[in-house]
Design a protein around this motif. Structure first.
Motif, PDB file in Angstrom:
ATOM      1  N   LYS A 113     -39.326 -56.779  30.859  1.00  8.21           N
ATOM      2  CA  LYS A 113     -39.359 -57.761  31.949  1.00  8.21           C
ATOM      3  C   LYS A 113     -40.678 -58.513  31.874  1.00  8.21           C
ATOM      4  N   ASP A 114     -40.595 -59.793  32.182  1.00  4.69           N
ATOM      5  CA  ASP A 114     -41.809 -60.615  32.216  1.00  4.69           C
ATOM      6  C   ASP A 114     -42.337 -60.576  33.642  1.00  4.69           C
ATOM      7  N   MET A 115     -43.434 -59.892  33.838  1.00  4.17           N
ATOM      8  CA  MET A 115     -43.920 -59.695  35.192  1.00  4.17           C
ATOM      9  C   MET A 115     -44.660 -60.916  35.723  1.00  4.17           C
ATOM     10  N   LYS A 116     -44.977 -61.862  34.767  1.00  6.41           N
ATOM     11  CA  LYS A 116     -45.604 -63.093  35.263  1.00  6.41           C
ATOM     12  C   LYS A 116     -44.516 -64.073  35.683  1.00  6.41           C
ATOM     13  N   ASP A 117     -43.265 -63.711  35.404  1.00  9.72           N
ATOM     14  CA  ASP A 117     -42.160 -64.594  35.757  1.00  9.72           C
ATOM     15  C   ASP A 117     -41.201 -63.839  36.670  1.00  9.72           C
ATOM     16  N   ASN A 118     -41.761 -63.315  37.748  1.00  6.13           N
ATOM     17  CA  ASN A 118     -40.934 -62.717  38.782  1.00  6.13           C
ATOM     18  C   ASN A 118     -40.150 -61.492  38.286  1.00  6.13           C
ATOM     19  N   GLY A 119     -40.637 -60.895  37.187  1.00  4.29           N
ATOM     20  CA  GLY A 119     -39.960 -59.699  36.668  1.00  4.29           C
ATOM     21  C   GLY A 119     -38.607 -60.003  36.050  1.00  4.29           C
ATOM     22  N   ARG A 120     -38.430 -61.200  35.521  1.00  5.87           N
ATOM     23  CA  ARG A 120     -37.148 -61.537  34.886  1.00  5.87           C
ATOM     24  C   ARG A 120     -37.007 -60.770  33.578  1.00  5.87           C
ATOM     25  N   TYR A 121     -35.776 -60.383  33.275  1.00  8.16           N
ATOM     26  CA  TYR A 121     -35.525 -59.652  32.042  1.00  8.16           C
ATOM     27  C   TYR A 121     -35.614 -60.599  30.857  1.00  8.16           C
ATOM     28  N   VAL A 122     -36.392 -60.201  29.829  1.00  8.94           N
ATOM     29  CA  VAL A 122     -36.424 -60.998  28.605  1.00  8.94           C
ATOM     30  C   VAL A 122     -35.741 -60.249  27.461  1.00  8.94           C
ATOM     31  N   LEU A 123     -35.499 -58.992  27.652  1.00  9.60           N
ATOM     32  CA  LEU A 123     -34.806 -58.224  26.621  1.00  9.60           C
ATOM     33  C   LEU A 123     -33.984 -57.143  27.318  1.00  9.60           C
ATOM     34  N   PHE A 124     -32.778 -56.942  26.815  1.00  5.53           N
ATOM     35  CA  PHE A 124     -31.885 -55.939  27.402  1.00  5.53           C
ATOM     36  C   PHE A 124     -30.899 -55.573  26.309  1.00  5.53           C
TER      37      PHE A 124
ATOM     38  N   LYS B 242     -24.082 -53.113  32.743  1.00  5.94           N
ATOM     39  CA  LYS B 242     -24.383 -54.546  32.971  1.00  5.94           C
ATOM     40  C   LYS B 242     -24.510 -55.245  31.628  1.00  5.94           C
ATOM     41  N   GLU B 243     -23.797 -56.366  31.495  1.00  6.45           N
ATOM     42  CA  GLU B 243     -23.862 -57.136  30.255  1.00  6.45           C
ATOM     43  C   GLU B 243     -25.239 -57.769  30.091  1.00  6.45           C
ATOM     44  N   ALA B 244     -25.739 -57.792  28.847  1.00  2.75           N
ATOM     45  CA  ALA B 244     -27.042 -58.411  28.585  1.00  2.75           C
ATOM     46  C   ALA B 244     -27.040 -59.873  29.058  1.00  2.75           C
ATOM     47  N   ALA B 245     -25.935 -60.572  28.800  1.00  2.00           N
ATOM     48  CA  ALA B 245     -25.864 -61.990  29.158  1.00  2.00           C
ATOM     49  C   ALA B 245     -26.031 -62.172  30.668  1.00  2.00           C
ATOM     50  N   HIS B 246     -25.599 -61.164  31.410  1.00  2.00           N
ATOM     51  CA  HIS B 246     -25.676 -61.236  32.863  1.00  2.00           C
ATOM     52  C   HIS B 246     -27.083 -60.875  33.361  1.00  2.00           C
ATOM     53  N   VAL B 247     -27.820 -60.184  32.503  1.00  2.00           N
ATOM     54  CA  VAL B 247     -29.115 -59.648  32.934  1.00  2.00           C
ATOM     55  C   VAL B 247     -30.285 -60.544  32.519  1.00  2.00           C
ATOM     56  N   ILE B 248     -30.267 -60.965  31.229  1.00  2.00           N
ATOM     57  CA  ILE B 248     -31.407 -61.725  30.677  1.00  2.00           C
ATOM     58  C   ILE B 248     -31.678 -62.976  31.524  1.00  2.00           C
ATOM     59  N   GLY B 249     -32.956 -63.149  31.828  1.00  2.00           N
ATOM     60  CA  GLY B 249     -33.358 -64.335  32.573  1.00  2.00           C
ATOM     61  C   GLY B 249     -33.304 -64.156  34.085  1.00  2.00           C
ATOM     62  N   LYS B 250     -32.823 -62.982  34.513  1.00  2.00           N
ATOM     63  CA  LYS B 250     -32.745 -62.779  35.969  1.00  2.00           C
ATOM     64  C   LYS B 250     -33.669 -61.639  36.404  1.00  2.00           C
ATOM     65  N   PRO B 251     -34.162 -61.693  37.619  1.00  2.00           N
ATOM     66  CA  PRO B 251     -34.920 -60.561  38.159  1.00  2.00           C
ATOM     67  C   PRO B 251     -33.946 -59.538  38.765  1.00  2.00           C
ATOM     68  N   ASP B 252     -34.476 -58.342  39.058  1.00  2.00           N
ATOM     69  CA  ASP B 252     -33.624 -57.248  39.530  1.00  2.00           C
ATOM     70  C   ASP B 252     -32.755 -57.622  40.734  1.00  2.00           C
ATOM     71  N   ASP B 253     -33.338 -58.376  41.678  1.00  2.00           N
ATOM     72  CA  ASP B 253     -32.570 -58.610  42.910  1.00  2.00           C
ATOM     73  C   ASP B 253     -31.377 -59.545  42.710  1.00  2.00           C
ATOM     74  N   GLN B 254     -31.279 -60.118  41.517  1.00  2.00           N
ATOM     75  CA  GLN B 254     -30.071 -60.915  41.254  1.00  2.00           C
ATOM     76  C   GLN B 254     -29.051 -60.118  40.429  1.00  2.00           C
ATOM     77  N   ILE B 255     -29.440 -58.894  40.075  1.00  2.00           N
ATOM     78  CA  ILE B 255     -28.558 -58.095  39.216  1.00  2.00           C
ATOM     79  C   ILE B 255     -28.017 -56.877  39.958  1.00  2.00           C
ATOM     80  N   PHE B 256     -28.941 -56.162  40.611  1.00  2.00           N
ATOM     81  CA  PHE B 256     -28.547 -54.899  41.233  1.00  2.00           C
ATOM     82  C   PHE B 256     -28.404 -55.058  42.744  1.00  2.00           C
ATOM     83  N   ASN B 257     -27.825 -54.040  43.382  1.00  2.00           N
ATOM     84  CA  ASN B 257     -27.699 -54.124  44.836  1.00  2.00           C
ATOM     85  C   ASN B 257     -29.093 -54.046  45.470  1.00  2.00           C
TER      86      ASN B 257
END
Ligand code: C2E
Ligand code: CA
Ligand code: CA
Length: 715
Positions: A162-173, A183-198
């Protein structure tokens, strides 16, 4: 020659002012390591080339002066080249071309083109940069990158960054992370946790990440991820990726492992470590675990009975029908017991044929002891039905020792030891029953233990003495022999009878040393008696196990000078019960020496008659229990008569022990018994007294001994 100002701006060379001469400039051009040339955009002929060109392309100056721009290219590049020159878009920005060297090698180059003038005519300056190495290096980098990508993609553990300078968005999964989390990588990469998990999970992850970033630390977390029909156990290790140049870390890496199987294996291992493989019951380890702290007095209302159960004659089953049958029996026993127990009861197999049952009870119930007794009895009743081994019914019982916590002990060690004592007492009593533990059992064990220690000292301090009891012939009324009976002159307890210490001496093995002493001493003492009087020495079955027994007898005879025929050895049938072959052989060896062998305590064992066939005994000594009631109990008289006939049939001397009355003596004489021994005819006495006794009664009549017997009232 002339200058070739780029873009025609002759005066815009701020760095190449005088004293930079034209000569210098020419030198710079010709010697420059990067290939450069000027060409005519119309004829495409080379106008001027530097040395690096010849080196790079492999042509001489002469050859090149006749060549055009097309000659250094593969044919497929002609069209593009001509179009570029025509469109004049080759200038100002670098272009990638394929060039052809003299040796036929095609190389990739970048050219930088600039308009120039040469000898007053428009010309184009081209600077060539070899791309081959750069391309190779780039290829290598991209190969390495794709290798790394592949590696990360195929790693069996989940990796995410996760890139912590970018709101913790996933850069690799990677793929494993996908399959673990669902969770599909395509669904995860580029998003922070609160857009992926409950919301709950996301805020938990964010808090963890914050902590890691703040402390630059590593965090290991074990999570449960509920999937469709089962729960996955996942271990995640999160940490920062150290930044270069001492900057604060920017990325956070997470390694995710599915530990569901590992945990299942762990659970399985724990199960196997805690259970008995044969019966599947909890084992000793589980038992200790279960009982730890269970019996402390604090839990006042709840008591626990511990029942220590032992399968009767299990060894016999194992030895006779085989181990497989033994195993099958244990499994059936385990099933029968578990089937009977209530959920609050706990059972474990402690090893071999030993089972332990913990049975909780209500201490406020005044009848709890009876209740436990009933419970134990029901357990023994479970064994009334036969077990089925190899298709045939087999009746096997069980014996139980019972302790009650907290009364009989508050820790499992004490309780088990006491239960063992109760079991031992039950077995000694009769198999197939239960016995409660009693303090007296422990006292007896402790006394035994003390005795065992003291016996060693007694041996060293010469605390043993021999008493002798006369044996009379009923036909001649004369003393035929004396039985040596051991006494222990204990420093505080006084004269101790053999029944009080011989079993302990046998258990600890010291009986061999004591027995050797008895034999030597008895032979030495007997030398002082008239020649016709034998000495009888009791041998313990344990002595038969020691190798040197035969030598010991020989040396006792040699040392004392006693003729072998004056020594009689008394053995009980226990000697023939175990290790029969060896022991019978030894008896024959002893007999060969010339000593006689008597069977002692005849009639008290299981198959006394059978033993008469095993070895030709010289004498049978019938146990005093048959003599004591001879007048009242017809059966005793019948046995006495039977022994007399046996004796005459086998030509064996018969001796009656424990003759205490005139009536018994008369009766035995009437029945034509061979010899008598008992308090009535002479109590056991020390050697000196025995010598006096013999001297005074050498010619005496047994039936007249009554008046003297009181004087010899020493046991
Ligand atoms: P045992 O071999 O049967 O010895 C006879 C026991 O009966 C002796 O007990 C003797 O004192 C006792 N006795 C003799 N006449 C009478 C009687 O009229 N009435 C009663 N009530 N008892 C009578 P003791 O000396 O206490 O020995 C007990 C047992 O200890 C012996 O039984 C023998 O088995 C064993 N024992 C004694 N000395 C030795 C020994 O040196 N070595 C071994 N291995 N065992 C010995
Ligand atoms: Ca005896
Ligand atoms: Ca006896």
């Amino acid at each position: 020659m002339t200058t070739f100002p780029v873009n025609g701006q002759t005066d815009s060379w701020p760095y190449f002012q005088a004293p930079f001469s034209e000569n210098d400039f020419r030198l710079l051009f010709t010697q420059h390591p990067i290939p450069m040339w000027l060409y005519d955009p119309v004829s495409l002929k080379f106008l001027l080339m530097n040395d690096a060109v010849f080196q790079f392309y492999g042509y001489s100056a002469e050859q090149m002066s006749k060549m055009t721009m097309l000659d250094i290219r593969p044919e497929y590049e002609y069209e593009r080249m001509l179009a570029a020159i025509h469109a004049e878009n080759d200038f100002g920005k670098p272009q990638i071309w394929k060039h052809l060297k003299a040796n036929g090698e095609i190389v990739e180059v970048i050219t930088y083109g600039r308009r120039a003038t040469f000898n007053g005519k428009p010309a184009i300056l081209a600077i060539i940069q070899d791309q081959t190495e750069i391309r190779q290096a780039r290829d290598e980098i991209s190969q390495t990158r794709s290798l790394l990508d592949n590696l990360i993609k195929n790693l069996p553990i989940g990796v995410f960054v996760k890139d912590m300078k970018d709101n913790g968005r996933y850069v690799l999964f990677n793929e494993a992370a996908s399959s673990i989390t669902g969770k599909e990588a395509a669904h995860v990469i580029g998003k922070p946790d609160d857009q992926i998990f409950n919301e709950k999970d996301a805020s938990c992850f964010i808090r963890q990440d914050q902590h890691i970033m703040d402390n630059d630390s590593t965090l290991t977390i074990e999570n449960e991820i509920p999937l469709h029909n089962y729960t996955r156990h996942v271990r995640v290790v999160k940490r920062t990726i150290p930044a270069q140049n001492g900057e604060r870390p920017r990325y956070l890496i997470g390694l995710m492992e599915d530990i569901t199987e590992e945990q299942a294996l762990q659970a399985h291992l724990t199960y196997t470590a805690m259970h008995d493989a044969l019966t599947n019951l909890p084992n000793r380890v589980y038992f200790s675990h279960h009982t730890a702290g269970l019996f402390s007095a604090e839990k006042t209302q709840q008591g626990h009975a511990l029942l220590f159960l032992d399968v009767d004659h299990f060894k016999h089953i194992n030895d006779s029908i085989g181990h497989a049958a033994g195993d099958a029996l244990l499994c059936q026993v385990a099933r029968r017991l578990t089937g009977f127990l209530q959920p609050q009861d706990f059972i474990a197999r402690l090893g071999g044929d030993e089972f332990a049952i913990i049975h909780p009870f209500d201490m406020s119930n005044p009848d709890h002891r009876q209740e436990i007794g009933r419970f134990a009895e029901e357990l023994t009743d479970l064994f009334r039905q036969p077990f089925h081994l190899d298709g045939s019914p087999e009746y096997v019982g069980c014996t139980i020792g019972v302790v009650i916590a907290p009364y009989d002990g508050q820790d499992i060690d004490t309780l088990l030891r006491n239960a063992d004592l109760a079991l031992y007492a039950a077995k000694a009593d009769r198999r197939g029953i239960y016995r409660f533990y009693e303090q007296a059992m422990r006292d007896a064990v402790e006394k035994r233990h003390r005795t065992a220690l003291e016996l060693h000292a007694a041996m060293q301090n010469n605390e043993f003495v021999l008493f002798y009891q006369p044996i009379f012939s009923l036909t001649t009324d004369l003393i035929t022999g004396c039985e040596a009976l051991l006494r222990w002159q204990h420093p505080t307890r006084g004269l101790v009878a053999p029944d009080d210490f011989i079993p302990v001496a046998e258990d600890t093995g010291i009986i061999s040393a004591i027995g050797a002493w008895v034999l030597r001493q008895a032979c030495k003492d007997a030398i002082h008696w008239p020649e016709k009087i034998k000495v009888s020495v009791n041998l313990s079955p344990v002595q038969f196990n020691s190798r040197g027994m035969l030598d010991m007898v020989k040396s006792a005879l040699e040392e004392s000078g006693l003729p072998a025929k004056r020594l009689e050895l008394e053995i009980t049938e226990t000697v023939l019960l175990s290790n029969t072959e060896h022991n019978t052989e030894l008896l024959f060896e002893l007999r060969k020496l010339g000593v006689s062998i008597a069977m002692d305590d005849f009639g008290t064992g299981y198959s006394s008659l059978n033993y008469l066939r095993t070895f030709p005994f010289d004498k049978i000594k019938i146990d005093r229990s048959f003599v004591s009631d001879i007048d009242n109990d017809k059966r005793n008289l019948a046995i006495i008569q039977a022994v007399v006939s046996l004796g005459s049939a086998f030509n064996i001397v018969t001796t009656a022990e424990g003759v205490e009355t005139q009536e018994q003596l008369t009766r035995l004489k009437d029945e034509q018994f061979g010899e008598v021994q008992g308090f009535f005819t002479g109590r056991p006495m020390p050697q000196q007294e025995m010598c006096d006794f013999i001297a005074s009664r050498d010619i005496g009549n047994v039936l007249n001994l009554k008046k003297h017997s009181k004087n010899n009232a020493v046991k």
